[in-house]
Write an enzyme that holds these catalytic residues in place. Sequence first.
Site, mmCIF file in Angstrom:
data_model
loop_
_atom_site.group_PDB
_atom_site.id
_atom_site.type_symbol
_atom_site.label_atom_id
_atom_site.label_comp_id
_atom_site.label_asym_id
_atom_site.label_seq_id
_atom_site.Cartn_x
_atom_site.Cartn_y
_atom_site.Cartn_z
ATOM 1 N N LYS A 18 3.477 -4.161 -6.727
ATOM 2 C CA LYS A 18 2.551 -4.251 -5.727
ATOM 3 C C LYS A 18 3.235 -3.398 -4.678
ATOM 4 O O LYS A 18 4.325 -3.377 -4.345
ATOM 5 C CB LYS A 18 2.369 -5.744 -5.278
ATOM 6 N N GLY A 19 2.113 -2.828 -3.824
ATOM 7 C CA GLY A 19 2.638 -2.059 -2.724
ATOM 8 C C GLY A 19 3.289 -2.779 -1.473
ATOM 9 O O GLY A 19 3.032 -3.852 -1.125
ATOM 10 N N SER B 162 -10.772 -4.127 -2.269
ATOM 11 C CA SER B 162 -10.295 -3.934 -0.799
ATOM 12 C C SER B 162 -9.185 -5.165 -0.513
ATOM 13 O O SER B 162 -9.587 -5.839 0.244
ATOM 14 C CB SER B 162 -11.588 -4.041 0.066
ATOM 15 N N VAL B 163 -8.362 -4.978 -1.403
ATOM 16 C CA VAL B 163 -7.030 -5.905 -1.120
ATOM 17 C C VAL B 163 -6.618 -5.755 0.195
ATOM 18 O O VAL B 163 -5.984 -6.626 0.883
ATOM 19 C CB VAL B 163 -6.166 -5.804 -2.331
ATOM 20 N N LEU C 264 -3.546 -4.121 0.943
ATOM 21 C CA LEU C 264 -2.014 -4.148 0.708
ATOM 22 C C LEU C 264 -1.466 -5.492 1.129
ATOM 23 O O LEU C 264 -0.417 -5.574 1.992
ATOM 24 C CB LEU C 264 -1.611 -3.176 1.463
ATOM 25 N N CYS D 87 -3.529 4.930 0.008
ATOM 26 C CA CYS D 87 -4.217 3.688 -0.178
ATOM 27 C C CYS D 87 -5.516 3.887 0.740
ATOM 28 O O CYS D 87 -5.268 3.970 2.077
ATOM 29 C CB CYS D 87 -3.225 2.461 0.312
ATOM 30 N N LYS E 191 2.624 8.902 -4.974
ATOM 31 C CA LYS E 191 1.342 8.549 -5.268
ATOM 32 C C LYS E 191 0.197 9.346 -4.615
ATOM 33 O O LYS E 191 -0.051 8.999 -3.358
ATOM 34 C CB LYS E 191 1.319 7.419 -5.636
ATOM 35 N N GLY F 186 -8.499 4.555 -14.917
ATOM 36 C CA GLY F 186 -9.207 4.330 -15.983
ATOM 37 C C GLY F 186 -8.714 4.216 -17.319
ATOM 38 O O GLY F 186 -9.562 4.268 -18.438
ATOM 39 N N GLY G 255 -3.897 0.187 -15.220
ATOM 40 C CA GLY G 255 -4.229 -0.658 -14.118
ATOM 41 C C GLY G 255 -5.374 -1.760 -14.250
ATOM 42 O O GLY G 255 -5.300 -2.521 -15.064
HETATM 43 C C1 FMN Z 1 -6.582 -4.615 -7.303
HETATM 44 C C2 FMN Z 1 -5.679 -3.277 -7.090
HETATM 45 C C3 FMN Z 1 -4.862 -3.090 -6.183
HETATM 46 C C4 FMN Z 1 -3.977 -1.762 -6.070
HETATM 47 N N1 FMN Z 1 -3.145 -1.863 -5.351
HETATM 48 C C5 FMN Z 1 -2.347 -0.755 -5.085
HETATM 49 C C6 FMN Z 1 -1.164 -0.795 -4.526
HETATM 50 O O1 FMN Z 1 -0.724 -1.818 -3.701
HETATM 51 N N2 FMN Z 1 -0.371 0.476 -4.415
HETATM 52 C C7 FMN Z 1 -0.863 1.433 -4.912
HETATM 53 O O2 FMN Z 1 -0.256 2.347 -4.987
HETATM 54 N N3 FMN Z 1 -1.775 1.386 -5.622
HETATM 55 C C8 FMN Z 1 -2.640 0.588 -5.855
HETATM 56 N N4 FMN Z 1 -3.864 0.174 -6.664
HETATM 57 C C9 FMN Z 1 -4.140 1.578 -7.304
HETATM 58 C C10 FMN Z 1 -3.612 1.488 -8.660
HETATM 59 O O3 FMN Z 1 -2.207 1.343 -8.880
HETATM 60 C C11 FMN Z 1 -4.399 2.631 -9.492
HETATM 61 O O4 FMN Z 1 -3.693 3.861 -9.058
HETATM 62 C C12 FMN Z 1 -5.828 2.597 -9.647
HETATM 63 O O5 FMN Z 1 -6.469 1.416 -9.810
HETATM 64 C C13 FMN Z 1 -6.187 3.673 -10.757
HETATM 65 O O6 FMN Z 1 -6.074 3.161 -11.970
HETATM 66 P P1 FMN Z 1 -6.973 2.159 -12.904
HETATM 67 O O7 FMN Z 1 -8.301 2.720 -13.092
HETATM 68 O O8 FMN Z 1 -6.282 1.922 -14.344
HETATM 69 O O9 FMN Z 1 -7.009 0.677 -12.051
HETATM 70 C C14 FMN Z 1 -4.492 -0.999 -6.684
HETATM 71 C C15 FMN Z 1 -5.598 -1.049 -7.804
HETATM 72 C C16 FMN Z 1 -6.414 -2.278 -7.803
HETATM 73 C C17 FMN Z 1 -7.399 -2.101 -8.742
#
Ligand code: FMN
Lengths: 308, 308, 259, 259
Positions: free
Chosen positions: A45-46, A70-71, A73, A130, A165, A244, A265
């Site tokens: 997690k970030g 809309s967590v 961070l 983010c 990223k 995705g 993810g």
């Molecule tokens: C619930 C949630 C929390 C996330 N938190 C972070 C984060 O803390 N730092 C970050 O770089 N990306 C974060 N992401 C983005 C994911 O790492 C990823 O880049 C993005 O969801 C696209 O991939 P996916 O479609 O497989 O989920 C988060 C995504 C989700 C769904």
Amino acid sequence: MVDLSVKIAGICLKNPVMVASGTFGFAREYSRMFDVNELGAVVTKGITLLPKEGNPPPRLFETPAGLLNSVGLENPGVEGFIRDEWPYLKNLQVPVIVNIAGETVEEYRRIAQRLSPLEGISALEVNISCPNVEKGGMAFSRHPDSAYEVVRAVKEQSPFPVIAKLSPNVSDIREIALAVEEAGADAVSLINTMLGMAVDVEKKRPVFKRVFAGLSGPAVKPIALRMVYEVYEAVKIPIIGMGGIFGWRDAVEFILAGASAVAVGSAIFSDPAAPLKIIRGLEDYATRNLKTRISDLVGLAHRNDAEF
Amino acid sequence: MVDLSVKIAGICLKNPVMVASGTFGFAREYSRMFDVNELGAVVTKGITLLPKEGNPPPRLFETPAGLLNSVGLENPGVEGFIRDEWPYLKNLQVPVIVNIAGETVEEYRRIAQRLSPLEGISALEVNISCPNVEKGGMAFSRHPDSAYEVVRAVKEQSPFPVIAKLSPNVSDIREIALAVEEAGADAVSLINTMLGMAVDVEKKRPVFKRVFAGLSGPAVKPIALRMVYEVYEAVKIPIIGMGGIFGWRDAVEFILAGASAVAVGSAIFSDPAAPLKIIRGLEDYATRNLKTRISDLVGLAHRNDAEF
Amino acid sequence: MHQAEIILNEKVAHSIYLLRLRANKVAESANPGQFLHVKCTKGPHPLLRRPFSIADVQRKKDTADIIYRVVGEGTSILSQKKPGEVLDLMGPLGRGFPLPLPGTLPLIVGGGVGVAPLLFLAKKLSKVAGLEGRAFLGFSSARETFGMEVFESYGFSVELATVDGTCGKMGFPTELLEDYLKSEKKVKAIVYACGPRMLLLKVKEIAASCGIPAYLSLEERMGCGIGACLGCAVKSAKGGYKKVCRDGPVFEAGEVEIW
Amino acid sequence: MHQAEIILNEKVAHSIYLLRLRANKVAESANPGQFLHVKCTKGPHPLLRRPFSIADVQRKKDTADIIYRVVGEGTSILSQKKPGEVLDLMGPLGRGFPLPLPGTLPLIVGGGVGVAPLLFLAKKLSKVAGLEGRAFLGFSSARETFGMEVFESYGFSVELATVDGTCGKMGFPTELLEDYLKSEKKVKAIVYACGPRMLLLKVKEIAASCGIPAYLSLEERMGCGIGACLGCAVKSAKGGYKKVCRDGPVFEAGEVEIW
Ligand SMILES: Cc1cc2nc3c(=O)[nH]c(=O)nc-3n(C[C@H](O)[C@H](O)[C@H](O)COP(=O)(O)O)c2cc1C
Ligand SMILES: Cc1cc2nc3c(=O)[nH]c(=O)nc-3n(C[C@H](O)[C@H](O)[C@H](O)COP(=O)(O)OP(=O)(O)OC[C@H]3O[C@@H](n4cnc5c(N)ncnc54)[C@H](O)[C@@H]3O)c2cc1C
Ligand SMILES: Cc1cc2nc3c(=O)[nH]c(=O)nc-3n(C[C@H](O)[C@H](O)[C@H](O)COP(=O)(O)OP(=O)(O)OC[C@H]3O[C@@H](n4cnc5c(N)ncnc54)[C@H](O)[C@@H]3O)c2cc1C
Ligand SMILES: Cc1cc2nc3c(=O)[nH]c(=O)nc-3n(C[C@H](O)[C@H](O)[C@H](O)COP(=O)(O)O)c2cc1C
Ligand code: FES
Ligand code: FES
């Protein structure tokens, strides 16, 4: 036997399937469900300099084949991370990539500095994308100059490889990728979430208190894949593809488009075993296609001699 | 009784539900299935100066809750349109909006000129956002200056209201919306398709010959909705919202976010009656919410006094 | 994850279904208030699992029940599943209801499909703790009622309220609770509640004003279901956010801010 | 659009299903080669309808059949539907097979599930035009074969080929056609074909080299199904593109470039 290993940003991964930051916590949660050491790498997690509460609920909203989050961070801050999470993570038999975020370039620099004594970190993933925070966040990744600055600052402090990223919410992702490459990034992660929103039609207001949220999941896959394909033609550093990925076929699409590794993810929420199934699926695919090394597949979709 | 009528770009629509360009041909095809006069407005397939063959197959590929298309603006050209399609269209009892596209500013100007004698056209929708053509297309909508130029040129020629149709593949859509507003656009249409792609994992090459294609359908809705919300706060001209509208609830979300009218595109392929069902759904929603005019709902999600 | 065979999937009231699964791990270890995180479809849409409280388990038969209301796409897909099909589920997850001290009177307040976990709770209270109490149940309408006999079979006395007055008192179950507590001032009781947010808020108020402990089962949209995504936040009374999936879904009323 | 009730949905060969619908408009007006555009789900995914050739109609019973192979998400959802459920369909759509002049010998070439529309064609040829001919059918394997008796019941002689040789000749039905035409040089024939692209291409070649007209049923990914979206393009021999849904799916072999 297929050789699934890949090398990316100087790290050797025994297979190219990682988990995406923020969807896998600090690995401990899922370690009760399966052996996380089977993954290619774990991404945390970030982490921010100071602890962050995150955003008020609701934090999640489902959309067609996608998910808005809309967590904001929420995380224990770099000290909390080092104290409470790192002792577990450092004992994993798998590369650990620490995702970091800040509101200012200076904050990024200080987090990187604070993490630099931690032997065993495989790389830092610099989240400049983010969409769910007030300051910093995605803004850095929307302009080549600020993207450059952040990555440069982290790179200067960090004894570890640095992965940038990037945000997909830009006119031309290649421009940003080139900037971070120039800043010294050892790899790029594509993509963070797309900026989206939802409206509650009963309450007649945005679902999220901060109005906008980040869209992830299968819905965004065609966009993510396109960006990986574009960036592959623009930069030399390796790409970690995400956005995705739901099944092995998606992972193959990303690899053929130019990703050296992939991250899963949102799909983990649907099926915690998805990353493991994808590893097996990649292996079968390579076997069927008579490839002895998965790395031979990277970028194949760009060959113009492909049998069109 | 709810008053469903809206006024947009000087046109009176008896209800706010139109069809999106390129998904409804020239209305004739669907007129065999239902009474197209029940729609708020009909928007034609994009017209270019000269006839266009379009792209080689495949032109469509399905993605999770979405659709990639690479039709490539196949159309009979402005003369063919006037000869073969206009005679039917001009007799419709519903506003007809003609969507136009060009490779150069000069082409846009000439199409607009050629269409200007056609009494009965309600507006021109200027497509500066098609991702599926070699030249022109989306490029115009990715920079405020070129977007301004095209709209300005059309506006100078056209006796009809001008609607600028923008691309979502930009860092900041407000910037583009402001530019076209300044150029004299009477309304904006948001959004055209997102740039995406797909890879054929068996053939190991992009599914589409032109590699990239346009993503539409419910998958993109959260992104489209966000852009409508953003643009509503930036410009004064009305917004026609589209991108993934599938049911009445989606239409309500767009209207609350700031769209004065909406267009249904890909969902028509799933259900040709979707626009009519959405009209009925809007009416019921307004009734349930004690609104006598649908136009009273426009932009409501922006009120900060909403019961959060 | 387990693959659990569906044994039964039947309507028990208007738009309310009972789903029985063969799931020995769940049957062995589940506590009332815990939930199952269920995958409704194999495809990418809808993407997320759906959480449902465990409504009963039968250890001897290795079965677990959930009771769900059809409200959207996921539950509608679920309602079309047939016995013999297999369901992918995670669980039991979360923290359930704590059992009270001997001699405490359990007061159960349930609204709508929120009654589901309270059925399992009543069973445990009666069979394990030997406690019987009172259940105040509310539904929109007579046709949506379910579960009263179950509470009665565990020795609970049941009072009903419906919003439209088609059954029991017209109104809400929190009014029944209030009436009861007014008449029985000095009772040493504990309140357990599950239902819509308004109900929980009201229960919290009532319990606080009577100085009675209350445990509430909360709902939030869930991603992972195990504390990894931080998606299911609820404001903690001490600042910051608790996670419904990991710290709950059952919270002591004072721990969280419900609104 | 019609809402058509499902009467039957049964496996007829390995991963091949027969779906019978109560659909009087289709039963009344359909021609062989036309297709139905079927909605597999109510939700937003998968988004598009799925086109299936009409495999038979029974006017008296108001029914229409399609025969489909489960290859992906849409067809897999379809295969789970039960009799009594209602299916949303558009059609009959497109242009079907033209009937030949009296005295012509119809030669039918079908590959895999491409055999489906040819069953309906054989019926029409035999019952309406009074023509009986030969059917050359190809499948991957014995377990995927279907429809032979149907052709026979309409007086067609059937020859089979399978890729793995488990039934009939090992190889492709186009080889059977070639062999036949070699032995019967002077016949006044017409070829009707449906199947994989390679099969159509080969049929086109063979027919051209023998100077026989051929009608091919093509496939392309479809959006609207009625000529509005321009999505289902196939290169026209005269330049530009034809639309499979509107100008086809059946084309005279010379009209289109198949590759
Ligand atoms: C619930 C949630 C929390 C996330 N938190 C972070 C984060 O803390 N730092 C970050 O770089 N990306 C974060 N992401 C983005 C994911 O790492 C990823 O880049 C993005 O969801 C696209 O991939 P996916 O479609 O497989 O989920 C988060 C995504 C989700 C769904
Ligand atoms: C711990 C826990 C335990 C639970 N236990 C149970 C239980 O035992 N039984 C039970 O029945 N439920 C239970 N729930 C609730 C259950 O999880 C949900 O009802 C279920 O997830 C709904 O899924 P769905 O796909 O059917 O609905 P969804 O399709 O997700 O929709 C839910 C509702 O939101 C509405 N909606 C969608 N979009 C919008 C918009 N733009 N504006 C306004 N409204 C919108 C829909 O109309 C629908 O009414 C529990 C929840 C939690 C967190
Ligand atoms: C006019 C017409 C008539 C037809 N008649 C019939 C008929 O009578 N019977 C019949 O069975 N069919 C018929 N078809 C074909 C039928 O429409 C398709 O089989 C059906 O639409 C498939 O839908 P699906 O959702 O099951 O498969 P989809 O999920 O759409 O997938 C189709 C295939 O594509 C593959 N695929 C998906 N993504 C990728 C990727 N990235 N790389 C490589 N491969 C990928 C899948 O694995 C799968 O095998 C007809 C088609 C047309 C145009
Ligand atoms: C097959 C297809 C063809 C399209 N052709 C055009 C076009 O000619 N001109 C145009 O401005 N937009 C065109 N579009 C974009 C749509 O008008 C619309 O902006 C987009 O599809 C988003 O809406 P939707 O998600 O409801 O489909 C096309 C879209 C599709 C799917
Ligand atoms: S659902 Fe992921 S933390 Fe609760
Ligand atoms: S499917 Fe739309 S034109 Fe053929």
